[in-house]
Design a protein around this motif. Sequence first.
Motif, mmCIF file in Angstrom:
data_model
loop_
_atom_site.group_PDB
_atom_site.id
_atom_site.type_symbol
_atom_site.label_atom_id
_atom_site.label_comp_id
_atom_site.label_asym_id
_atom_site.label_seq_id
_atom_site.Cartn_x
_atom_site.Cartn_y
_atom_site.Cartn_z
ATOM 1 N N ALA A 49 0.836 -1.208 0.000
ATOM 2 C CA ALA A 49 0.000 0.000 0.000
ATOM 3 C C ALA A 49 0.867 1.253 0.000
ATOM 4 O O ALA A 49 0.567 2.235 -0.693
ATOM 5 N N TRP A 52 2.215 2.070 -3.467
ATOM 6 C CA TRP A 52 1.198 2.677 -4.323
ATOM 7 C C TRP A 52 1.047 4.163 -4.006
ATOM 8 O O TRP A 52 0.914 4.993 -4.911
ATOM 9 N N ILE A 53 1.054 4.516 -2.723
ATOM 10 C CA ILE A 53 0.882 5.923 -2.332
ATOM 11 C C ILE A 53 2.097 6.748 -2.742
ATOM 12 O O ILE A 53 1.961 7.879 -3.228
ATOM 13 N N ALA A 56 1.848 7.305 -6.451
ATOM 14 C CA ALA A 56 0.822 8.309 -6.765
ATOM 15 C C ALA A 56 1.304 9.709 -6.408
ATOM 16 O O ALA A 56 1.016 10.681 -7.124
ATOM 17 N N LEU A 306 -6.930 5.511 -8.547
ATOM 18 C CA LEU A 306 -6.078 4.711 -7.665
ATOM 19 C C LEU A 306 -6.681 3.340 -7.412
ATOM 20 O O LEU A 306 -7.885 3.123 -7.553
ATOM 21 N N SER A 310 -4.607 1.340 -2.535
ATOM 22 C CA SER A 310 -4.167 2.718 -2.283
ATOM 23 C C SER A 310 -5.198 3.476 -1.458
ATOM 24 O O SER A 310 -4.846 4.198 -0.510
#
Length: 534
Positions: A49, A52-53, A56, A306, A310
């Motif tokens: 997770a 992914w953040i 982004a 997303l 995320s």
Amino acid sequence: MSYSKEIGIERKQASEMEYTRITMGIKTALPRTELYIYTAVLSLAFLWAGSWIIEASSENVNRRAFRENVKPGWHYFGRKMDVSDFEWVMWFTTFRNHILFALSGHVIFAKICSMLSPKNRSLIYMLYGALAVLITMGWTYVTLILSHCIILYSVALVKRKWLCFVAGLTSLATFKMEPFNTWQEGFVTGSFDLQDVLFYGGCGFSIMRCMSFALENCEKKDGNYSFMDLIKYNFYLPFFFFGPVMTFDRFHEQANNPNLTRKEREMWNITIHALVHLGAILVVDVFFHFLYILTIPSDLKLLKQLSDWSLAGLAYSNLVYDWVKSAVMFGVINTVSRLDHLDPPQPPKCITMLYVFAETHFDRGINDWLCKYVYDYIGENHDNIFKELVATICTFAVTTLWLGPCELVYIWSFFNCFGLNFELWVAKLFSLPPFSTIERNLMSEAMSRRIRGLFNAVNFWQIVLYNVLALNSLDFAQLVAKRLLLKGFPLSTLLVLFVTYCGVQLIKERERKQALLDDPEPVPLPEAGKPKAE
């Protein structure tokens, strides 16, 4: 646990019930291999997770929606910084030096004067605090605060709790609702960036302290506390603008204690806590350069692109950050108050360690105030469903007024009030046959813990969703709920719940170890008819 005479449970029976409750509850162990698997799953989920953040944040740093809240940060990182949280920026960037100067002056001044006259240290604290507020906000602000103090002190002399509540909540409402708040704010002259924050913070906390004083005065059997006691309590500078609220009975006892000897290693512990808070500030600053967890939720177009992981990570990380912020801000203030020989309210319990609504709070001072004067007072021992319902409704009604009545706060209060009561209803239901019989006779202790963990995992995400709407927005909370419960069902839903279940079991294991340290495993009771071993 206390039992009424009407129940008529003998001491031996009560002891056996308590022993069964403990072995079926918090002290139940799981196999080590199982716990290792939970740890591995949780670690991988966090890394996944988080990646992914970070991705982004890096790929969208130049988006138009990010320009207002993502600013140049530490140049040697070569990255921009998320500055969307005004409170954090205020405390540790923009007004850091002003706050440090005021608190450092309090520590030095209070220490010198306390050494010269330890019996009058509460008066010294008050004089410094009142002077600092006067210089910062002006004489009209001090006069406004004193006027509310005089009104609530006059009501306190009547010694009627209901009247103290009515007067106190009415005073609080004048700072939370239009047009009264704007009218009172107009009395304060001058204009600077922190004025609104200091005005409403100081006024709100002052009213809560005055209510605590009034309610404690109702409990005083002989005479009344003096108005000077109230002023000493209210103008203690570290607590004045930002809290936490320390109930009057505790403050009065500790601030007027002439014995200033410290416990063994107390200064060492204070120093360690201060260093931990400093480290947390640096870690959060570093994270804000890589994880734009506060800015991303404000861009709905980006959120829709997303992954489910995320969004789940964003919702969870927002609650964790708010806990860290509360812990650090209150921790800095608590460090100063501990140097003044006070025992302030502890920082809130980490959101990662929560899976029940009964322990969910971000301000332990307000939580302690509400529990003492509202929740515990009405709910008593919290085993009666109707009393619990009334107690929670009254508690969240006061909380709604404290936070400032608006649509978002109404929604937050409703869901958290429902969650707190729903926990009691479920606990009551499963304590009755046939559920209690099945758990006791047909289920192993480890399996009981696993099944409870499943319910706790669902409860954890209720806590996250009910609170993230207040921390971010209703749109963000709705989007996360739809993606995890509807669009992501069943794969994302079950995976997120499984990861959460792993985390809950690790929390339970930590609680089990702590329970064994606090209360070692009791020796099993001998069977009836068998002699005790000598």
